[in-house]
Design an enzyme around this catalytic site. Structure first.
Site, PDB file in Angstrom:
ATOM      1  CG  ASP A 107      -2.269   0.864   0.936  1.00 56.27           C
ATOM      2  OD1 ASP A 107      -1.856   1.513  -0.213  1.00 56.27           O
ATOM      3  OD2 ASP A 107      -3.158   0.559   2.176  1.00 56.27           O
TER       4      ASP A 107
HETATM    5  C1  BGC Z   1      -4.738   3.273   0.029  1.00 54.00           C
HETATM    6  C2  BGC Z   1      -5.203   2.458  -1.341  1.00 54.00           C
HETATM    7  C3  BGC Z   1      -4.420   2.891  -2.852  1.00 54.00           C
HETATM    8  C4  BGC Z   1      -3.071   3.768  -2.781  1.00 54.00           C
HETATM    9  C5  BGC Z   1      -3.112   5.523  -3.790  1.00 54.00           C
HETATM   10  C6  BGC Z   1      -4.047   4.425   0.376  1.00 54.00           C
HETATM   11  O1  BGC Z   1      -3.608   5.384   0.953  1.00 54.00           O
HETATM   12  O2  BGC Z   1      -4.499   2.621   1.373  1.00 54.00           O
HETATM   13  O3  BGC Z   1      -6.339   1.783  -0.881  1.00 54.00           O
HETATM   14  O4  BGC Z   1      -4.704   2.238  -3.734  1.00 54.00           O
HETATM   15  O5  BGC Z   1      -3.945   4.502  -0.962  1.00 54.00           O
HETATM   16  O6  BGC Z   1      -4.441   6.050  -3.696  1.00 54.00           O
END
Ligand code: BGC
Length: 844
Positions: free
Chosen positions: A236
């Protein structure tokens, strides 16, 4: 699952060729593949024809791909909305549509679906998840993966695993026992691996003490070795903690520049801290994914030329990409109607007979300002949002008057300044944004254009020539107040910022540091501002400025509250009282339902419960529409004529709602979550970690309805519940035999008849109970379901089969699935509490 889930790379790139390509790269080039060049592009490898892929959120549409104009992608119903359809084919079709739009926009890799579970109604991202039930989430998640990947776009089921809440999500330590992990939280990921997902995302949180990005037991042991999954495990955003996490099976660090992998991995390999085989494996998985999506094109003249460094930016003067079209709109209109759950319908008030209507009141905070999607990473630029008021006006003949009053507001933060009506420096609606490279606005701005929103995200997709870690940005707009008096104006955001009203300082956060947990700081925010005495009709110039000195995301959001003009509550009640029918649209907004923050309560924000009660007292034909992506408290449920749970339904909300209210479409949804009578009845509620950041999953395998069953507590509306406009009868349930040996599927035949006078949809739900278990097991667990559509009088015969896994529990003594001989029950019905037929069988 014991068999391997490896699938050969597409586009005729063989495993051997992938290995050759890996070996043709230097250690540095191979390691570079495990990092990204910016917020959204994993690095490429020009020498072998690999462009930097473009990866974007997900999951309810394609996030903005061009800048500054936006891409207007089709906005679909949210996760719980899709969960409420219980329709595997429909979810696959929606994902296919998103994949189609992603492909058109040059996206290789979409960040979804979310297959975490609805553990507590307070979870900030509940709206992105499908269900509290692992099997429902697993089947829908697998369908989404198949639909997305049919377009040669990688799906990335997320967040592996235990990211079921947001509070302190980067440090929280979720304590989940082995059996609960296996029987509940891992189930959807196992199905996604089985469905051949080309990627998955490792979560921020820790599980049983270890961060998911480097969790040997979960990633190395279960995901890789046991399930044999060969896809790309990406972190993530900013979730990596250590270069050595690559050794457990992590392949890709996002975003760039890499802090742990990429060049740091090359150094670790050269130093002998990480073996080269590990590096090669990660590189091979990334190349395999690239081959599957078509991003790896050997012999392409110069892969960097078409690379995405610029793919998220529209060249000057170019037209924004319009991804949505009437076909996409028609699909999401149908999907929304299929997701609406008719919770109650006294005296069959619905569907409304148009001929009886003269005046319809559509009131409530979400009636004209609907919440079509949640906030955070999932937020996309929708082309439009049809409100319930607009939908009803479009559907009803001109002879029917549709009146609207919003009632009191529900804003968590001050209402966005844009809601007040603004003009930019050229006099056009919206605001002017200007950008400079460096910390001061020296000389002419590098870029200047109009933006429609007073919330400006500054991360990853900045104008050409503006670096994330060294810019100055200014938002300007003229705001003409409609009222005399004190206006509260405030700003919230991330990074250094300040604002002025007619040159007077409103707030100064110029030296504000970036948040420790950047994503949480991004979505949580605190407002800083002041009250300004303004005059109706006299414009003021609002100027907000931000600067950045790091690669962290920045955000500026401006809000304003004007003095209240009238008694909004009394006006809404009066409008409802004078109408033939009152439709009250209540719910949340994107600030309440967002990534980065859990809610504190299931009570509808503001004075919405009072609004419903007062409207219901004034008009006995009151229909409540709940526009929320999570379970909310419905204390007035017995006082209103009908309730529709509409989730966060995407851009076609109003049209789909009118279709259902007027009987043009069936309300197709069934609850994918339990709605409790009292907050204390939920098995998990408060999501604040305790000492040492511990969050214990104390309810164990009794998530959702299983806990209500175990405690003998009556929910307000049970899991699986939902009414239609016709009636169905389950006529018979037959088992192929009354006994069964392990390894043999047990076949069921279910007969169902539409006994009403309209065509309709039923969701046949199959629950299983082990009646003689040596360990405590849930009273009933969903194991199968099927959507059936029948004409009046029509009969369907469904065949389903129960496999070993449907009967097994996780045996912690032997660390394996175990099926115990003895009596089992199969129960078939239309909700977890409305069982029509039961049969027992003996397992030998
Ligand atoms: C989220 C993800 C997301 C990523 C990119 C993170 O803050 O938890 O679900 O895909 O950001 O935007």
């Amino acid at each position: 699952m014991t068999e391997s889930n490896e699938s050969p790379p597409r586009k005729s790139v063989t495993r051997e060729r992938i290995d050759e390509l890996v070996h043709s790269l230097s250690i540095e080039e191979r390691a570079a593949l495990t990092g990204a060049i910016d917020a959204w592009h994993p690095a490429g490898a020009p020498s072998i024809g690999l462009k930097p892929m473009l990866t974007l959120d997900g999951p309810n549409g394609v996030r903005r791909v061009t800048f500054p104009e936006g891409s207007s992608a089709t906005c679909t119903p949210c996760g719980t909305g899709l969960g409420a359809t219980w329709d595997v084919a429909l979810v696959a079709q929606v994902a296919k549509r998103i994949g189609f739009e992603a492909k058109r926009a040059g996206v290789d890799y979409m960040l979804g679906p979310v297959i975490n579970l609805v553990r507590s109604p307070l979870g900030g991202r509940v709206f992105e998840s499908y269900s509290e039930d692992p099997v429902l989430a697993a089947k829908l998640g697998a369908a989404y993966v198949a639909g997305m990947q049919s377009q040669d776009v990688a799906a990335c089921p997320k967040h592996f695993v235990g990211n079921d809440s947001e509070t302190r999500r980067t440090t929280v330590n979720c304590i989940i026992d082995e059996r609960t992990l296996r029987e509940v939280y891992l189930v959807p990921f196992e199905a996604a691996a089985g469905a051949g997902a080309w990627s998955m995302m490792a979560a921020y949180n820790r599980v049983n003490g270890v961060h998911c990005t480097g969790n040997q037991e979960l990633v190395g042991g279960i995901l890789r070795d046991e399930w044999g999954w060969d896809g790309v495990l990406m972190s993530d955003w900013h979730a990596t903690n250590d270069t050595l996490e690559v050794m457990t099976g992590l392949d890709l660090e996002m975003p760039g520049p890499a802090k742990q992998l990429g060049p740091h991995l090359a150094t670790a390999v050269r130093r002998g801290e990480v073996d080269e085989g590990t590096l090669n494996r990660a590189a091979a998985r990334i190349l395999t994914l690239a081959a599957r999506t078509g991003a790896l094109r050997e012999g392409a003249p110069d892969a960097t030329a078409e690379a995405g460094g610029a793919a998220t930016r529209a060249p000057e003067g170019s037209t924004p990409v319009l991804l949505s079209d009437p076909e996409g709109a028609a699909l999401v209109r149908r999907a929304a109607a299929e997701s609406f759950v008719l919770l109650s319908n006294h005296d069959d008030i619905l569907p409304l007979a148009t001929a009886d209507l003269r005046r319809v009141a559509v009131v409530g905070p979400n009636a004209a300002t609907p919440c079509i999607q949640g906030g955070g990473a999932a937020h996309i630029d929708a082309p439009y949002a049809v409100s319930p008021v607009e939908g009803m006006r479009a559907a009803l003949p001109p002879s029917v008057e549709v009146v609207h009053e919003p009632g009191p507001g529900i804003d968590l933060f001050l209402p966005p300044l844009t809601r007040m009506g603004l003009t930019d420096l050229e006099g056009q609606p919206g605001l002017t944004v200007e950008w400079w490279a460096g910390q001061e606005p020296v000389g002419r701005p590098i870029a200047r254009y109009n933006v429609p929103s007073s919330t400006l995200h500054m991360f990853g997709d900045l104008p050409v020539g503006v670096a994330q870690d060294n810019f100055f940005a200014r938002l300007s707009a003229r705001f003409t107040p409609e009222m005399d008096g004190p206006h509260k104006i405030a700003m919230r955001g991330l990074g250094g910022q300040r604002f002025f009203v007619d040159g007077k300082l409103g707030a100064d956060q110029w030296a504000a540091p970036a948040g420790v947990d950047i994503p949480t700081a991004l979505f949580e925010g605190r407002e800083h501002g002041a009250a300004f005495e303004l005059e109706a009709g006299r414009p003021v110039l609002v100027v907000a400025e931000a600067h950045s000195v790091s690669n962290d995301p920045s955000l500026m959001a401006l809000g304003c509250a004007a003095p209240a003009a009238t008694d909004l509550m009394a006006a809404a009640v009066a409008a409802a009282a004078s109408a033939d029918v009152a439709i009250v649209v209540v719910g949340n907004d994107e600030a309440w339902e967002t990534e980065g923050r859990d809610r504190k309560t299931v009570t509808l924000p503001g004075r919405q419960n009072e609004l419903v009660e007062r409207v219901a007292a004034a008009n006995h034909r009151t229909i409540v529409v709940v526009n929320a992506g999570c379970p909310m408290h419905l204390p007035w449920a017995d006082e209103v004529a009908a309730i529709i749970y509409a989730w966060l339904p995407g851009q076609e909300f109003g049209h789909a709602l009118a279709d259902v209210l007027l009987g043009i479409a069936e309300p197709g949804g069934r609850l994918p979550v339990t709605i409790a009578r009292r907050a204390v009845d939920y098995p998990a509620y408060d999501l604040t970690p305790g000492p040492n950041e511990v969050l214990e999953y104390r309810e164990g395998v009794n998530i959702g309805y299983r806990a209500f069953d175990a405690a003998g507590v009556e929910p307000r509306f049970p899991f699986g519940h939902g009414l239609g406009y016709t009636t169905f009868e389950f006529e018979s349930l037959e088992l192929a035999s009354e006994g069964r040996a392990p390894g043999e599927p047990l076949e069921l035949r279910i007969r169902l008849r539409n006994t009403g006078s309209r065509p309709g949809k039923e969701v046949v739900q199959v629950y299983v109970a082990d009646l003689e278990s040596s360990v405590p097991r849930p009273q009933r667990e969903l194991k199968g379901f099927s959507v059936v559509r029948l004409a009046p009088g029509e009969v369907a015969e469904l065949a389903m089969a129960l496999e070993d896994r449907d009967l097994a529990y996780w045996d912690t003594a032997h660390h394996s699935w175990r099926i115990e001989p003895g009596r089992f029950e199969v129960a078939v019905g239309r909700s977890s509490r409305d069982i029509s037929l039961r049969r027992e069988f003996e397992l030998s």
